[in-house]
Design an enzyme around this catalytic site. Structure first.
Site, mmCIF file in Angstrom:
data_model
loop_
_atom_site.group_PDB
_atom_site.id
_atom_site.type_symbol
_atom_site.label_atom_id
_atom_site.label_comp_id
_atom_site.label_asym_id
_atom_site.label_seq_id
_atom_site.Cartn_x
_atom_site.Cartn_y
_atom_site.Cartn_z
ATOM 1 N N VAL A 78 6.196 1.624 9.636
ATOM 2 C CA VAL A 78 5.387 0.446 9.315
ATOM 3 C C VAL A 78 4.156 0.492 10.207
ATOM 4 O O VAL A 78 4.283 0.614 11.436
ATOM 5 C CB VAL A 78 6.174 -0.863 9.537
ATOM 6 C CG1 VAL A 78 5.272 -2.085 9.354
ATOM 7 C CG2 VAL A 78 7.355 -0.952 8.577
ATOM 8 N N SER A 106 4.967 5.473 12.334
ATOM 9 C CA SER A 106 3.915 5.564 11.313
ATOM 10 C C SER A 106 2.666 6.239 11.868
ATOM 11 O O SER A 106 2.299 6.038 13.027
ATOM 12 C CB SER A 106 3.547 4.149 10.845
ATOM 13 O OG SER A 106 2.328 4.168 10.124
ATOM 14 N N TYR A 128 0.468 11.213 6.590
ATOM 15 C CA TYR A 128 -0.289 11.273 5.349
ATOM 16 C C TYR A 128 -1.084 12.573 5.398
ATOM 17 O O TYR A 128 -1.479 13.017 6.480
ATOM 18 C CB TYR A 128 -1.287 10.114 5.271
ATOM 19 C CG TYR A 128 -0.661 8.751 5.090
ATOM 20 C CD1 TYR A 128 0.011 8.440 3.917
ATOM 21 C CD2 TYR A 128 -0.774 7.786 6.075
ATOM 22 C CE1 TYR A 128 0.570 7.172 3.745
ATOM 23 C CE2 TYR A 128 -0.213 6.525 5.911
ATOM 24 C CZ TYR A 128 0.453 6.230 4.740
ATOM 25 O OH TYR A 128 1.003 4.993 4.564
ATOM 26 N N THR A 154 4.463 10.834 3.383
ATOM 27 C CA THR A 154 4.429 9.748 2.399
ATOM 28 C C THR A 154 3.619 10.202 1.191
ATOM 29 O O THR A 154 2.440 10.530 1.310
ATOM 30 C CB THR A 154 3.857 8.476 3.043
ATOM 31 O OG1 THR A 154 4.735 8.113 4.118
ATOM 32 C CG2 THR A 154 3.790 7.326 2.049
ATOM 33 N N LYS A 222 8.505 10.957 1.203
ATOM 34 C CA LYS A 222 8.825 9.534 1.032
ATOM 35 C C LYS A 222 8.076 8.974 -0.165
ATOM 36 O O LYS A 222 6.883 9.247 -0.347
ATOM 37 C CB LYS A 222 8.432 8.775 2.304
ATOM 38 C CG LYS A 222 8.629 7.268 2.256
ATOM 39 C CD LYS A 222 8.487 6.663 3.641
ATOM 40 C CE LYS A 222 8.618 5.157 3.630
ATOM 41 N NZ LYS A 222 7.402 4.467 3.186
ATOM 42 N N HIS A 246 7.761 1.917 -1.334
ATOM 43 C CA HIS A 246 6.846 1.464 -0.280
ATOM 44 C C HIS A 246 6.971 -0.059 -0.068
ATOM 45 O O HIS A 246 5.990 -0.742 0.205
ATOM 46 C CB HIS A 246 5.407 1.849 -0.644
ATOM 47 C CG HIS A 246 4.532 2.203 0.525
ATOM 48 N ND1 HIS A 246 4.062 3.479 0.743
ATOM 49 C CD2 HIS A 246 4.018 1.459 1.534
ATOM 50 C CE1 HIS A 246 3.297 3.492 1.833
ATOM 51 N NE2 HIS A 246 3.261 2.286 2.338
HETATM 52 C C1 FNR Z 1 4.843 -0.209 5.201
HETATM 53 N N1 FNR Z 1 5.316 1.022 4.755
HETATM 54 C C2 FNR Z 1 4.731 2.179 5.217
HETATM 55 N N2 FNR Z 1 5.176 3.382 4.788
HETATM 56 C C3 FNR Z 1 4.628 4.529 5.265
HETATM 57 O O1 FNR Z 1 5.054 5.595 4.848
HETATM 58 N N3 FNR Z 1 3.627 4.482 6.196
HETATM 59 C C4 FNR Z 1 3.128 3.326 6.676
HETATM 60 O O2 FNR Z 1 2.240 3.320 7.528
HETATM 61 C C5 FNR Z 1 3.662 2.124 6.137
HETATM 62 N N4 FNR Z 1 3.156 0.917 6.538
HETATM 63 C C6 FNR Z 1 3.734 -0.251 6.073
HETATM 64 C C7 FNR Z 1 3.228 -1.475 6.504
HETATM 65 C C8 FNR Z 1 3.844 -2.643 6.101
HETATM 66 C C9 FNR Z 1 3.299 -3.939 6.577
HETATM 67 C C10 FNR Z 1 4.995 -2.609 5.272
HETATM 68 C C11 FNR Z 1 5.726 -3.862 4.872
HETATM 69 C C12 FNR Z 1 5.470 -1.406 4.821
HETATM 70 C C13 FNR Z 1 6.488 1.078 3.859
HETATM 71 C C14 FNR Z 1 7.786 1.131 4.660
HETATM 72 O O3 FNR Z 1 7.935 2.383 5.281
HETATM 73 C C15 FNR Z 1 9.021 0.924 3.770
HETATM 74 O O4 FNR Z 1 8.970 1.802 2.669
HETATM 75 C C16 FNR Z 1 9.197 -0.512 3.269
HETATM 76 O O5 FNR Z 1 8.774 -1.434 4.244
HETATM 77 C C17 FNR Z 1 10.654 -0.773 2.930
HETATM 78 O O6 FNR Z 1 10.827 -2.034 2.385
HETATM 79 P P1 FNR Z 1 11.309 -3.332 3.209
HETATM 80 O O7 FNR Z 1 12.486 -2.927 4.073
HETATM 81 O O8 FNR Z 1 10.124 -3.766 4.019
HETATM 82 O O9 FNR Z 1 11.674 -4.271 2.129
#
Ligand code: FNR
Length: 359
Positions: A78, A106, A128, A154, A222, A246
């Protein structure tokens, strides 16, 4: 009904976070159909427990791509956790380490990855493919040097999904935060600046082999939601996939992950493996908010489950202790659910435990 620890964190986060930060973490893309369906999709599964198994001790340990874990529910990558709490990523990494849970850092972390690594247990690094390939390379080299055990590429973000809810109060991520892990690699060349650090929409499956060769680490992809796509990723050199939409933040109306998981697991298991090729890993995330949700994911064939927002809300409301509480609540809830299902270890979870709910 009494609120769970996760529900309390989610409620309290609204009060402690500035509105714009809360919206940033909570929101989904488009009409938020995928976001809204995520948790409900887990609840559309019913369980077929076994009786009279010795569940006096429930064992949650596993080994995932060489990482020994005590907790099969880990932390999803995240970005910008500094918007949730000043202790940010290191607090989350340390809370995961305390419980033997996987932490995925992340690329958009708001802390230098070396500072995260210093307090983390087993951790993976999310990447990325950025427009400026050398930036990606430098970052991956640093992650390898800092001890990342795998890369998570991702694949569902050629462009960032449009979040309609974040309107006038939209958070502008300042350059110094956006580039926290990249700034030191930037030259005076403007093309290598913020634009160069954005996702490259021309990236293809070839990036998997490129990252694997460059890093010497297993690469998981992912954002996979189809069996044939999982096979394409593995054929291109991936060591595993993360079934994810995501958190409903990319293509809206993407299928909810529990409904994609069984297809992906089947395709991965049926794919012939080359001699000596290890068993690919399958992880899942999206809307997991209880031990029973995680139990369904593990029974459907996931090797581990990841959570995103529950960790954000724990961090926002209690820093490291809040994340610890959220992960501990999920672990205790999962252990309890496994005991009631007659499954004393993760190896006892299989797809026969799960059926679709009848309407
Ligand atoms: C993410 N997610 C995410 N995924 C990723 O690969 N790189 C990233 O930088 C981010 N950043 C990110 C920011 C925020 C605010 C959120 C809510 C999500 C997606 C994350 O890895 C994951 O797939 C989801 O958050 C899973 O769902 P839940 O558990 O939040 O419902």
């Amino acid at each position: 009904m009494a609120l769970t620890a996760l529900e309390k964190h989610e409620r309290d986060a609204v009060a402690v976070l500035p509105a714009a930060a809360h919206e940033f973490f909570a929101s989904g893309s488009g009409d938020e159909v995928a976001l809204d369906e995520a948790t409900a999709a887990w609840a559309r599964h019913r369980l077929r427990p076994r009786v009279l198994r010795d569940v006096g001790e429930v064992d949650l340990t596993s080994t995932l791509l060489g990482c020994g874990l005590n907790h099969p529910i880990g932390v999803a990558p995240v970005g910008y956790l500094g918007l949730a709490h000043p202790d940010a990523e290191p607090a989350v990494a340390a809370a995961a380490r305390e419980q033997g849970a996987l932490y995925v850092a992340s690329t958009r972390a708001s802390t230098a990855l070396e500072d995260i690594a210093a307090v983390a247990g087993p951790w993976w690094f999310q990447v990325y493919v950025m427009r400026h390939r050398e930036l990606t390379e430098r970052l991956v080299e640093r992650a390898v040097a800092a001890g990342a055990r795998a890369l998570v590429l991702t694949g569902d973000t050629p462009f960032v999904g449009i979040k309609r809810r974040v309107g006038s109060q939209r958070i502008a991520i300042p350059d110094e935060t956006f580039l926290v892990n990249l700034a030191r690699h930037l030259t005076g060349d403007a093309a290598v600046g913020r634009a160069g650090a954005e996702q490259d929409p021309t990236a293809t499956l070839e990036a998997i082999g490129w990252l694997a060769r460059m890093s010497g680490l297993p690469v998981l992809v992912k954002g996979v939601l189809r069996g044939d796509d999982a096979v394409a990723c593995l054929d291109a050199g991936a060591a595993g996939v993360v079934v994810s939409n995501h958190g409903g933040r990319q293509l809206d109306r993407s299928v909810a992950t529990p409904f994609a998981l069984a297809e992906v697991v089947r395709a991965v298991r049926e794919r012939p493996r080359a001699a000596g090729e290890p068993r690919p890993a399958v992880l899942v995330d999206g809307g997991v908010r209880s031990g029973v949700d995680a139990l369904v994911g593990l029974a459907l064939g996931a090797d581990a489950v990841l959570v995103g927002r529950p960790v954000v809300w724990g961090l926002a409301t209690g820093g490291q202790a809040g994340v610890h509480e959220a992960l501990a609540a999920l672990r205790d809830d999962l252990a309890h659910a496994m005991a009631l299902a007659g499954a004393p270890s993760l190896a006892d979870l299989d797809a026969s435990l799960v059926v679709p709910a009848r309407d």
